[in-house]
Design an enzyme around this catalytic site. Structure first.
Site, PDB file in Angstrom:
ATOM      1  N   HIS A 190      43.920  47.328  -8.435  1.00  0.00           N
ATOM      2  CA  HIS A 190      44.299  46.674  -7.202  1.00  0.00           C
ATOM      3  C   HIS A 190      43.428  47.622  -5.941  1.00  0.00           C
ATOM      4  O   HIS A 190      43.792  49.196  -6.095  1.00  0.00           O
ATOM      5  CB  HIS A 190      45.357  46.259  -6.899  1.00  0.00           C
ATOM      6  CG  HIS A 190      45.704  45.935  -5.999  1.00  0.00           C
ATOM      7  ND1 HIS A 190      45.819  46.050  -4.898  1.00  0.00           N
ATOM      8  CD2 HIS A 190      45.701  44.144  -5.759  1.00  0.00           C
ATOM      9  CE1 HIS A 190      46.197  45.311  -3.281  1.00  0.00           C
ATOM     10  NE2 HIS A 190      45.681  44.198  -4.427  1.00  0.00           N
TER      11      HIS A 190
ATOM     12  N   SER B  42      43.234  37.391   1.483  1.00  0.00           N
ATOM     13  CA  SER B  42      43.735  36.674   2.920  1.00  0.00           C
ATOM     14  C   SER B  42      43.326  34.465   2.159  1.00  0.00           C
ATOM     15  O   SER B  42      43.524  33.993   2.928  1.00  0.00           O
ATOM     16  CB  SER B  42      43.153  36.762   4.344  1.00  0.00           C
ATOM     17  OG  SER B  42      43.840  38.130   4.342  1.00  0.00           O
TER      18      SER B  42
ATOM     19  N   GLY C 141      45.124  41.125   3.203  1.00  0.00           N
ATOM     20  CA  GLY C 141      46.414  41.396   3.999  1.00  0.00           C
ATOM     21  C   GLY C 141      46.048  41.414   5.168  1.00  0.00           C
ATOM     22  O   GLY C 141      46.558  41.779   6.420  1.00  0.00           O
TER      23      GLY C 141
ATOM     24  N   GLY D  19      48.728  37.413  -2.364  1.00  0.00           N
ATOM     25  CA  GLY D  19      49.417  38.617  -1.827  1.00  0.00           C
ATOM     26  C   GLY D  19      50.821  38.165  -0.855  1.00  0.00           C
ATOM     27  O   GLY D  19      51.074  36.684  -1.363  1.00  0.00           O
ATOM     28  N   GLY D  20      49.819  37.967   0.479  1.00  0.00           N
ATOM     29  CA  GLY D  20      51.183  37.355   1.300  1.00  0.00           C
ATOM     30  C   GLY D  20      51.296  35.716   1.524  1.00  0.00           C
ATOM     31  O   GLY D  20      52.432  35.786   1.106  1.00  0.00           O
TER      32      GLY D  20
ATOM     33  N   ASN E  97      50.757  38.264  -6.240  1.00  0.00           N
ATOM     34  CA  ASN E  97      50.637  39.686  -6.297  1.00  0.00           C
ATOM     35  C   ASN E  97      51.572  39.362  -5.202  1.00  0.00           C
ATOM     36  O   ASN E  97      51.581  39.897  -4.306  1.00  0.00           O
ATOM     37  CB  ASN E  97      49.682  40.441  -5.849  1.00  0.00           C
ATOM     38  CG  ASN E  97      49.958  42.022  -5.750  1.00  0.00           C
ATOM     39  OD1 ASN E  97      51.072  42.268  -6.577  1.00  0.00           O
ATOM     40  ND2 ASN E  97      48.482  42.558  -5.334  1.00  0.00           N
ATOM     41  N   TRP E  98      53.345  40.243  -5.414  1.00  0.00           N
ATOM     42  CA  TRP E  98      54.057  39.975  -4.686  1.00  0.00           C
ATOM     43  C   TRP E  98      54.033  41.970  -3.954  1.00  0.00           C
ATOM     44  O   TRP E  98      54.802  41.645  -3.408  1.00  0.00           O
ATOM     45  CB  TRP E  98      55.449  39.703  -5.578  1.00  0.00           C
ATOM     46  CG  TRP E  98      56.187  38.609  -5.410  1.00  0.00           C
ATOM     47  CD1 TRP E  98      55.372  36.882  -4.669  1.00  0.00           C
ATOM     48  CD2 TRP E  98      56.362  37.485  -6.081  1.00  0.00           C
ATOM     49  NE1 TRP E  98      55.686  36.298  -5.334  1.00  0.00           N
ATOM     50  CE2 TRP E  98      56.885  36.656  -6.500  1.00  0.00           C
ATOM     51  CE3 TRP E  98      58.138  38.522  -6.718  1.00  0.00           C
ATOM     52  CZ2 TRP E  98      57.406  35.864  -6.567  1.00  0.00           C
ATOM     53  CZ3 TRP E  98      59.103  37.513  -7.413  1.00  0.00           C
ATOM     54  CH2 TRP E  98      59.004  35.768  -7.338  1.00  0.00           C
ATOM     55  N   LYS E  99      52.700  42.533  -4.960  1.00  0.00           N
ATOM     56  CA  LYS E  99      53.478  43.935  -4.405  1.00  0.00           C
ATOM     57  C   LYS E  99      54.852  44.565  -4.314  1.00  0.00           C
ATOM     58  O   LYS E  99      55.386  43.997  -4.916  1.00  0.00           O
ATOM     59  CB  LYS E  99      52.434  44.278  -2.597  1.00  0.00           C
ATOM     60  CG  LYS E  99      51.611  43.200  -3.017  1.00  0.00           C
ATOM     61  CD  LYS E  99      50.967  43.805  -1.737  1.00  0.00           C
ATOM     62  CE  LYS E  99      49.056  42.707  -1.692  1.00  0.00           C
ATOM     63  NZ  LYS E  99      47.987  42.865  -0.764  1.00  0.00           N
TER      64      LYS E  99
ATOM     65  N   GLU F 185      37.448  41.054  -5.194  1.00  0.00           N
ATOM     66  CA  GLU F 185      38.637  41.449  -4.022  1.00  0.00           C
ATOM     67  C   GLU F 185      38.379  41.891  -2.676  1.00  0.00           C
ATOM     68  O   GLU F 185      38.140  43.433  -2.570  1.00  0.00           O
ATOM     69  CB  GLU F 185      40.171  41.604  -4.142  1.00  0.00           C
ATOM     70  CG  GLU F 185      41.485  40.904  -4.808  1.00  0.00           C
ATOM     71  CD  GLU F 185      42.697  41.388  -4.743  1.00  0.00           C
ATOM     72  OE1 GLU F 185      43.343  40.186  -4.829  1.00  0.00           O
ATOM     73  OE2 GLU F 185      42.922  42.543  -4.883  1.00  0.00           O
TER      74      GLU F 185
ATOM     75  N   GLU G 246      45.155  49.149  -3.439  1.00  0.00           N
ATOM     76  CA  GLU G 246      46.056  49.588  -3.198  1.00  0.00           C
ATOM     77  C   GLU G 246      45.841  50.600  -4.271  1.00  0.00           C
ATOM     78  O   GLU G 246      46.337  51.932  -3.808  1.00  0.00           O
ATOM     79  CB  GLU G 246      47.054  49.044  -2.717  1.00  0.00           C
ATOM     80  CG  GLU G 246      47.055  47.829  -1.465  1.00  0.00           C
ATOM     81  CD  GLU G 246      47.653  46.688  -1.947  1.00  0.00           C
ATOM     82  OE1 GLU G 246      48.919  47.175  -1.908  1.00  0.00           O
ATOM     83  OE2 GLU G 246      47.400  45.913  -0.985  1.00  0.00           O
TER      84      GLU G 246
END
Ligand code: PEP
Length: 262
Positions: free
Chosen positions: A104, A222, A182, A243-244, A10-12, A176, A106
């Site tokens: 998600h 993470s 993150g 993500g990251g 997930n590159w956001k 999640e 966010e």
């Protein structure tokens, strides 16, 4: 039950078209000749979907290439019309999108998406034969307040309200914990396994034991090359939403490699 693990990046709001091209060229060269027993999915920002579709169309057609599926990070719950800034499921289909991340944390926290909105989006995605990656998870305050199970049950029941068993079969759940997204703080493998087992038990309550045994439940929060193997060794964890650590080709590849090793 043999569930194929699914690793999704997930590159956001990271990587426009040119950075998408750089990533894919590097990732494909590292992936060359390797065949992992898992599904690999990339969810770029929607503006980069055409570039990703273009790059993967050629790569996936080539021999020895591990297929990579495309995901969107969101979709509208409506078909078309006066919804400024939104993207419909049929528009996504034009760029060979197979999955869509929905719910998600966010989207829930920043854009006010409720269980009812997420439910409408899941149904709309299924109408277009897109596979939802349906995200759920508790905040730290909810966990510490003893509300983990009630929060997860409410999110699952609301998000899947009226979703058929057949459509559930095309859905992936991503557990999640919000406090792990993150933050660099990962749930321990025991915390993750317990939550996944609980999620599977809620699916069993709603759809029966067979559907519960079949559904894939990813862990997200993470995930890194160093913790992927331990998390993925848990019996109810079927891959990861990352993500990251999926912004770098080498690190995404190492998560896949470490997480899908027998
Ligand atoms: C996510 O965005 O779904 C996520 C899990 O992010 P990170 O891996 O950076 O915690």
């Amino acid at each position: 039950m043999n569930r194929k693990p699914i690793f999704a990046a997930n590159w956001k709001m990271n990587k426009g078209a040119s950075e998408t091209e750089d990533f894919i060229k590097s990732f494909l060269s590292k992936l060359q000749g390797q065949d992992f027993p898992c599904e690999i999915v990339i969810a770029p920002p929607s503006i980069s979907l055409p570039k990703l579709a273009d790059l993967l169309h050629n790569a996936n057609a080539g021999q020895n290439a591990h297929a990579i599926q495309i995901a969107a990070q969101n979709c509208s719950q409506f078909d078309s019309g006066a919804y400024t800034g939104e993207i419909s499921v049929l528009m996504l289909r034009e760029f060979f999108v197979h999955y869509v991340i929905l719910g998600h944390s966010e989207r829930r926290a920043i854009y006010g998406e409720t269980d009812a909105i997420i439910n409408a989006k899941i149904k709309k995605a299924r109408e277009a034969n897109l596979k939802p990656i349906f995200c759920i998870g508790e905040t730290l305050a909810e966990r510490e307040g003893g509300k983990l199970e009630s929060v997860l049950r409410t999110q699952i029941t609301g998000g899947l309200d009226g979703v058929s068993e057949k459509d559930l079969g095309e859905t992936v759940i991503a557990y999640e914990p919000v406090w792990a997204i993150g933050t660099g703080v990962t749930a321990s493998s025991q915390q993750a396994q317990d939550a996944h087992a609980f999620v599977r038990s809620v699916i069993a309550d709603l759809y029966g034991a067979d559907a519960a045994a079949k559904i894939r439940i990813q862990y997200g929060g993470s995930v890194k090359p160093g913790n992927a193997a331990e998390l993925m060794a848990c019996p109810d964890i079927d891959g990861a939403l990352i993500g990251g650590a999926a912004l770098e080709p080498q690190s995404f590849l190492e998560i896949i490699r470490n997480g899908s090793a027998d």
